[in-house]
Motif scaffolding. Structure first.
Motif, PDB file in Angstrom:
ATOM      1  N   ILE A  79      -1.942  -0.223   8.240  1.00  9.44           N
ATOM      2  CA  ILE A  79      -1.353   0.840   9.052  1.00  9.44           C
ATOM      3  C   ILE A  79      -0.284   0.227   9.945  1.00  9.44           C
ATOM      4  O   ILE A  79      -0.438  -0.902  10.432  1.00  9.44           O
ATOM      5  N   GLY A  80       0.814   0.944  10.120  1.00 10.89           N
ATOM      6  CA  GLY A  80       1.915   0.427  10.928  1.00 10.89           C
ATOM      7  C   GLY A  80       2.713   1.552  11.554  1.00 10.89           C
ATOM      8  O   GLY A  80       2.515   2.736  11.255  1.00 10.89           O
ATOM      9  N   GLN A  81       3.635   1.179  12.427  1.00  9.81           N
ATOM     10  CA  GLN A  81       4.499   2.136  13.110  1.00  9.81           C
ATOM     11  C   GLN A  81       5.808   2.309  12.343  1.00  9.81           C
ATOM     12  O   GLN A  81       6.279   1.374  11.690  1.00  9.81           O
ATOM     13  N   PRO A  82       6.429   3.488  12.413  1.00  8.84           N
ATOM     14  CA  PRO A  82       7.768   3.652  11.820  1.00  8.84           C
ATOM     15  C   PRO A  82       8.788   2.852  12.618  1.00  8.84           C
ATOM     16  O   PRO A  82       8.952   3.088  13.821  1.00  8.84           O
TER      17      PRO A  82
ATOM     18  N   LEU B 176       4.765  12.086  -0.446  1.00  8.18           N
ATOM     19  CA  LEU B 176       4.207  13.234   0.259  1.00  8.18           C
ATOM     20  C   LEU B 176       2.737  13.391  -0.103  1.00  8.18           C
ATOM     21  O   LEU B 176       2.315  13.074  -1.220  1.00  8.18           O
ATOM     22  N   ILE B 177       1.958  13.909   0.838  1.00  8.22           N
ATOM     23  CA  ILE B 177       0.514  14.008   0.621  1.00  8.22           C
ATOM     24  C   ILE B 177       0.196  14.929  -0.553  1.00  8.22           C
ATOM     25  O   ILE B 177      -0.738  14.674  -1.323  1.00  8.22           O
TER      26      ILE B 177
ATOM     27  N   PHE C 107       3.219   8.810   5.127  1.00  6.17           N
ATOM     28  CA  PHE C 107       3.719   8.883   6.504  1.00  6.17           C
ATOM     29  C   PHE C 107       3.365  10.246   7.078  1.00  6.17           C
ATOM     30  O   PHE C 107       3.568  11.280   6.428  1.00  6.17           O
ATOM     31  N   GLY C 108       2.804  10.243   8.291  1.00 11.01           N
ATOM     32  CA  GLY C 108       2.447  11.515   8.901  1.00 11.01           C
ATOM     33  C   GLY C 108       1.827  11.339  10.269  1.00 11.01           C
ATOM     34  O   GLY C 108       1.806  10.240  10.849  1.00 11.01           O
ATOM     35  N   LEU C 109       1.297  12.447  10.770  1.00  8.33           N
ATOM     36  CA  LEU C 109       0.697  12.499  12.104  1.00  8.33           C
ATOM     37  C   LEU C 109      -0.764  12.090  12.032  1.00  8.33           C
ATOM     38  O   LEU C 109      -1.539  12.640  11.242  1.00  8.33           O
TER      39      LEU C 109
ATOM     40  N   MET D  62       0.146  10.047  17.305  1.00 11.22           N
ATOM     41  CA  MET D  62       1.281   9.225  16.898  1.00 11.22           C
ATOM     42  C   MET D  62       1.535   9.385  15.405  1.00 11.22           C
ATOM     43  O   MET D  62       0.621   9.671  14.629  1.00 11.22           O
ATOM     44  N   PHE D  63       2.787   9.192  15.007  1.00 16.93           N
ATOM     45  CA  PHE D  63       3.161   9.199  13.597  1.00 16.93           C
ATOM     46  C   PHE D  63       3.107   7.763  13.075  1.00 16.93           C
ATOM     47  O   PHE D  63       3.701   6.861  13.676  1.00 16.93           O
ATOM     48  N   VAL D  64       2.387   7.577  11.981  1.00 17.08           N
ATOM     49  CA  VAL D  64       2.148   6.230  11.469  1.00 17.08           C
ATOM     50  C   VAL D  64       2.443   6.184   9.971  1.00 17.08           C
ATOM     51  O   VAL D  64       2.506   7.214   9.288  1.00 17.08           O
TER      52      VAL D  64
END
Length: 660
Positions: A295-298, A210-211, A225-227, A264-266
């Motif tokens: 960087i990638g997609q879930p 988490l951030i 992971f987030g927006l 997008m969520f990445v």
């Protein structure tokens, strides 16, 4: 065990409470309310009498607990819900003795083979008909509501909270999906020494942080992971449920095969620096900057796995228990799914026909193509009737825009009336054309899906895709009343954009949008993209030289993917990984928060049909989901009608061209 008749007695709730607590609470984890205990006491007193402590009562309580948990009614048993379940059980007992029911392994009546009618599981579902499903982050399950939309004032008052919840629901749903992915699960250590070595080496597998937990950990490597969005300083930021952090993308390498746009969520991997960042260091803001290396997609999840994880909930509201009053959504049992799949494979003569988008009815060229198409379809129906093959299509889907110019209001009332009459005359022309083919009229369902030039949204969007409110409502009845009179009752389906078709075990999603152009225009260009493009050019040149040499020597050809196929795969992977039909910010597409659940494609549908008129036809399968694009109905450069046939029994598409 034989059933015996017992005289009813008068029990008190205090007599039954220990018995109910032992079975319902201690064994099944359910809590019974006072009113429910009173209902249960009265029922058992009348039903079992002096034998209320016997095994039949024990099995009766077991059945109640199982049904309550199967229907996912929560942890607290209330009186109203208990009455419904008891009524349901009493109706089932009319056809079988209680002793037979006591030996069953489940409490759900299976549907017999002869009771399954495919027509009962073939429905067209608009966002207004689809039950609202909201993901509960605490229970990790969906809350299904079939409550109809309220008044206009009530809807407007709910829009603010729903707009905020839209991205929150997407975040928690994707986070739950990632928690089931083996690549992002917490690593289990077998000993304290191995844990110490992992901490020493900084190797904590692919655990997402988490951030808020990166604060004070300068120079360490994390996966977040987030927006993906931008702040007021036009800097890229990543936002999750705890906070947001500025991103530095100067040295980022993206995972190939996806588009990356704001909204997008990445998943990002990199190093946190407390001294970086250009934002103001407020006391409630996590300062510094996150230097992204990758960087990638879930990653998406197969439909079957998602349905199992969420309890096989009926998201479309097709399957309902007849004994339960109201619109109670049920879960689809595995037995019913198997029977639907078996029936589906046996109906080899069923098919759908999807005509390409932009069926401009004010174009003589399009009308000529439709005339030739209707003539061919009419002849095939006549041949199938004569040969008893019954290969009539279940539905014929026409996708807009149905006018080459947007219908909009003007300052002149006379002009506005003439525009409306012109638009209505387009469908009158279609009605006159269809009237010449009686077999199509009598046997096929006609589905009309609106486009950006169709009313009433075209009145303020003026045909601009970014100003078109999603989901888009159906074409008003006033424009298609003659067409409705021509077709048999129920054969004209005025669909929304998007809309769904439920065919037995399959979920088919249809949407019209300019996906490819939108993704290309808004795709983030990273610094490393130029180097990757140069490397890709050198690699392609080497492949071409190798291919030419193999052709000269008479060897096998090396297969080279065209740029169109690569872009098609990128688009498909992006949409399915995001689990949403509109994974963009509001400046790219306006979303009606009342129907945001209708844009979700999580779990993945069986088939996703994109009507992108700006791109060629393609068919791509990703994680078991078949995604196809059916381009423009009639191109400006030729006289050729573009359409596709879908056979649900084999799950195969056939792209066809009709020259006219």
């Amino acid at each position: 065990m034989e059933s015996t008749t017992s005289l009813p007695i008068k029990l008190q709730p205090s007599n039954l409470r220990p018995f109910a607590f032992r079975i319902l609470s201690k064994k099944h984890g359910l809590n019974i309310n006072t009113d429910a205990l009173a209902v249960l006491t009265e029922t058992i007193s009348f039903k079992f009498g002096f034998d209320w402590k016997g095994p039949r009562t024990h099995q009766f309580l077991e059945d109640i607990a199982k049904i309550w948990k199967v229907e996912d009614r929560g942890l607290f048993i209330d009186g109203a819900g208990l009455k419904q379940i008891i009524k349901n059980m009493n109706q089932k007992s009319e056809t079988s003795s209680f002793s037979d029911k006591a030996t069953r392994s489940d409490t759900i009546v299976d549907v017999g083979e002869d009771a399954l009618n495919w027509d009962d599981y073939f429905k067209f579902i608009t966002p207004e008909d689809q039950p609202r499903s909201i993901f509960d982050k605490s229970r990790k399950q969906f809350n299904i509501s079939t409550k109809k939309k309220g008044s206009l004032f009530q809807s407007l008052s709910e829009n603010l909270s729903l707009s905020i919840d839209t991205f929150n629901n997407r975040y928690h749903l994707l986070s739950d999906r990632l928690s089931r992915n083996e690549n992002f699960q917490k690593s289990s250590t077998v000993s304290i020494s191995s844990l110490s070595m992992s901490l020493k080496d900084g190797n904590l597998a692919n655990e997402i942080t988490l951030i808020k937990n990166v604060l004070g950990r300068d120079g360490q490597k994390f996966i977040l992971f987030g927006l993906l969005s931008k702040n007021a300083n036009d800097q890229y930021i990543l936002e999750d449920s705890t906070d947001n952090i500025e991103l530095n993308l100067s040295q980022t390498h993206k995972t190939e095969g996806s588009f990356y746009c704001t909204g997008m969520f990445v998943i990002v991997e990199g190093i946190y620096s407390a001294s970086g960042g250009s934002s103001n260091q407020a006391h409630d803001y996590i300062g510094g900057c996150f230097y992204v290396s990758t960087i990638g997609q879930p990653p998406a999840e197969r439909r079957e796995k998602s349905l199992d994880a969420y309890g096989n909930v009926d998201f479309l509201g097709i399957h309902k228990q007849a004994a339960v009053s109201g619109e109670k959504i049920t879960k689809i049992t595995k037995t019913l799914k198997r029977k639907l799949t078996t029936l589906e494979r046996s109906l080899i003569d069923h098919k759908f026909i999807f005509v390409g988008s932009d069926c401009f009815l004010d174009s003589f060229k399009v009308l000529d193509g439709l005339k030739k198409f209707f003539q061919r379809l009419e002849n095939s129906i006549i041949e199938s009737i004569e040969s008893d093959e019954k290969s009539t299509p279940l539905a014929l889907v026409l996708t807009g825009s149905f006018s080459s110019q947007p219908l909009h209001t003007t300052s002149s009332s006379t002009t506005a009336i003439s525009q409306s009459e012109t638009y209505k005359s387009n469908f009158d022309s279609l009605t006159n054309l269809l009237g010449n083919y009686p077999n199509i009229v009598q046997t096929c369902k006609l589905v009309l899906i609106p486009g950006k030039n169709d009313p009433w949204q075209s009145g303020y969007s003026l045909g601009a895709s970014s100003m078109n409110y999603f989901p888009q409502r159906s074409i008003p009845n006033a424009f298609v009343n003659r067409l409705e009179e021509l077709l048999p009752r129920g054969n004209l389906i005025l669909g929304w954009n998007p809309m769904r078709i439920n065919y037995l075990s399959q979920e088919i999603v249809i949407i019209k949008d300019e996906y490819m152009n939108k993704c290309k225009r808004n795709d983030i260009v990273f610094t490393s993209d130029l180097e990757s493009e140069q490397e890709r050019t050198r690699r392609d040149s080497a492949i071409y030289e190798e291919r030419i040499e193999s052709i000269v020597q008479g060897g096998n050809r090396t297969e080279i993917l065209s740029s169109k196929i690569k872009h098609a795969r990128k688009l498909v992977k992006t949409l399915l990984d995001q689990g949403n039909l509109q994974p963009y910010t509001k400046d790219l597409k306006l979303i009606n928060p009342q129907y945001a659940h209708a844009l979700r494609i999580e779990p993945l549908p069986t088939v996703l049909i994109l009507h992108d008129a700006g791109f060629d036809n393609f068919e791509v399968t990703y994680n078991g989901c078949k995604v196809v694009n059916i381009g423009q109905a009639v191109s400006e450069n030729n006289r050729k009608l573009n359409y596709a046939e879908y056979h649900p029994s084999s799950k195969k598409f056939e792209f066809k061209d009709l020259h006219f």
